[in-house]
Scaffold this motif. Structure first.
Motif, PDB file in Angstrom:
ATOM      1  N   ARG A 247       0.815  -1.198   0.276  1.00 12.83           N
ATOM      2  CA  ARG A 247      -0.006   0.331  -0.153  1.00 12.83           C
ATOM      3  C   ARG A 247       0.386   1.395   0.114  1.00 12.83           C
ATOM      4  O   ARG A 247       0.190   2.239  -0.760  1.00 12.83           O
ATOM      5  CB  ARG A 247      -1.013   0.222   1.357  1.00 12.83           C
ATOM      6  N   ALA A 248       2.092   1.672   1.056  1.00 13.92           N
ATOM      7  CA  ALA A 248       3.279   2.891   1.112  1.00 13.92           C
ATOM      8  C   ALA A 248       3.573   2.877  -0.782  1.00 13.92           C
ATOM      9  O   ALA A 248       3.719   3.735  -0.637  1.00 13.92           O
ATOM     10  CB  ALA A 248       3.804   1.933   1.530  1.00 13.92           C
ATOM     11  N   ARG A 249       3.508   1.188  -0.998  1.00 15.90           N
ATOM     12  CA  ARG A 249       4.493   1.547  -2.544  1.00 15.90           C
ATOM     13  C   ARG A 249       3.386   2.030  -3.334  1.00 15.90           C
ATOM     14  O   ARG A 249       4.186   2.477  -4.948  1.00 15.90           O
ATOM     15  CB  ARG A 249       5.385   0.189  -3.181  1.00 15.90           C
ATOM     16  N   GLY A 250       1.839   2.034  -3.005  1.00 14.49           N
ATOM     17  CA  GLY A 250       0.879   1.888  -4.607  1.00 14.49           C
ATOM     18  C   GLY A 250       0.679   0.907  -4.854  1.00 14.49           C
ATOM     19  O   GLY A 250       0.283   0.809  -5.848  1.00 14.49           O
ATOM     20  N   THR A 251       1.105  -0.342  -4.924  1.00 14.69           N
ATOM     21  CA  THR A 251       1.557  -1.799  -6.199  1.00 14.69           C
ATOM     22  C   THR A 251      -0.353  -1.754  -5.912  1.00 14.69           C
ATOM     23  O   THR A 251      -1.101  -1.534  -5.023  1.00 14.69           O
ATOM     24  CB  THR A 251       2.185  -2.905  -5.202  1.00 14.69           C
ATOM     25  N   ARG A 252      -0.588  -2.177  -7.189  1.00  9.45           N
ATOM     26  CA  ARG A 252      -2.021  -2.925  -7.052  1.00  9.45           C
ATOM     27  C   ARG A 252      -1.930  -4.426  -6.282  1.00  9.45           C
ATOM     28  O   ARG A 252      -1.026  -4.986  -6.401  1.00  9.45           O
ATOM     29  CB  ARG A 252      -2.415  -2.993  -8.823  1.00  9.45           C
ATOM     30  N   SER A 253      -3.445  -4.350  -6.433  1.00 12.62           N
ATOM     31  CA  SER A 253      -3.504  -5.652  -5.155  1.00 12.62           C
ATOM     32  C   SER A 253      -4.130  -6.514  -5.949  1.00 12.62           C
ATOM     33  O   SER A 253      -5.160  -6.520  -6.844  1.00 12.62           O
ATOM     34  CB  SER A 253      -4.555  -5.525  -3.962  1.00 12.62           C
ATOM     35  N   SER A 254      -3.355  -7.775  -5.850  1.00  8.72           N
ATOM     36  CA  SER A 254      -3.576  -9.086  -6.425  1.00  8.72           C
ATOM     37  C   SER A 254      -2.817 -10.098  -5.768  1.00  8.72           C
ATOM     38  O   SER A 254      -1.968 -10.059  -5.117  1.00  8.72           O
ATOM     39  CB  SER A 254      -3.058  -8.343  -8.153  1.00  8.72           C
TER      40      SER A 254
END
Length: 198
Positions: free
Chosen positions: A162-169
């Motif tokens: 979340r801190a890196r803004g990575t898309r959840s999958s």
């Protein structure tokens, strides 16, 4: 080893580790032997809530523990729903969740050293059969600590993403989670080897 012990003054904290572990084992066994029905889910979850309230650890810690194992709950329930009806899936999942949360309750209210001593004392009669009680006690203590530790690692992976803004999958979660889990296993193995456990 990561300790999850939370200092406290409640009756569960004051109870010796051996009787406490035995009592929690009896409760988990009783929940596991309940017949598959809607009532099993209600009873398992009610007993768990009562356990956390009566112990003085409270609902806040219970909700934190549930949050930590949410992926385990999701995957277990989804897997059950593939092969079973809804009633059986909920019943089986609730039993598993209750067992994990009661194991967490034991670890939260007992120091690891006290657990090791209690397990070793309980297994001492097996020494006559050539079984090393100290090694088995250590294995049991590590197993009890593993699920909450993995849940904490999963939460830290999610927060980092979340801190890196990575898309959840699922893929972007599983790979880093496996890496940190294997790293933890290596560190645990090194710590055990340094203490002479082989």
């Amino acid at each position: 080893m990561i300790t999850l012990y939370r200092p406290g003054t409640g009756w569960l904290h004051r109870l010796p580790a051996g009787p406490k572990a035995f009592g929690i084992l009896v409760v988990v066994l009783a929940i596991s032997l309940l017949p598959t029905s809607w009532w099993t889910a209600v009873i398992a979850l009610s007993v768990t809530v009562l356990g956390y309230l009566a112990s003085g650890i409270g609902l806040r810690e219970l909700s934190r523990q549930v949050l930590l194992i949410r992926w385990i709950i999701t995957i277990t329930l989804a897997g059950q729903l593939l092969f079973l009806d809804i009633e059986s899936a909920l019943s089986n999942t609730s039993r598993m969740v209750a067992a994990i949360l009661f194991a967490a309750l034991l670890v939260l209210s007992t120091r690891v050293a006290d657990l090791l001593d209690a397990f070793e004392r309980g297994l001492r009669p097996l020494g006559r059969l050539g079984i090393d009680p100290a090694r088995i006690a250590l294995m049991l203590a590590v197993a009890i600590n593993t699920v909450p530790v993995l849940a904490r690692l999963a939460l830290s992976v999610r927060e980092a993403q979340r801190a890196r803004g990575t898309r959840s999958s699922l893929f972007t979660f599983v790979v880093p989670f496996l890496v940190v889990s294997l790293k933890h296993a290596d560190e645990l193995g090194d710590a055990l080897t340094a203490r002479g456990v082989r």
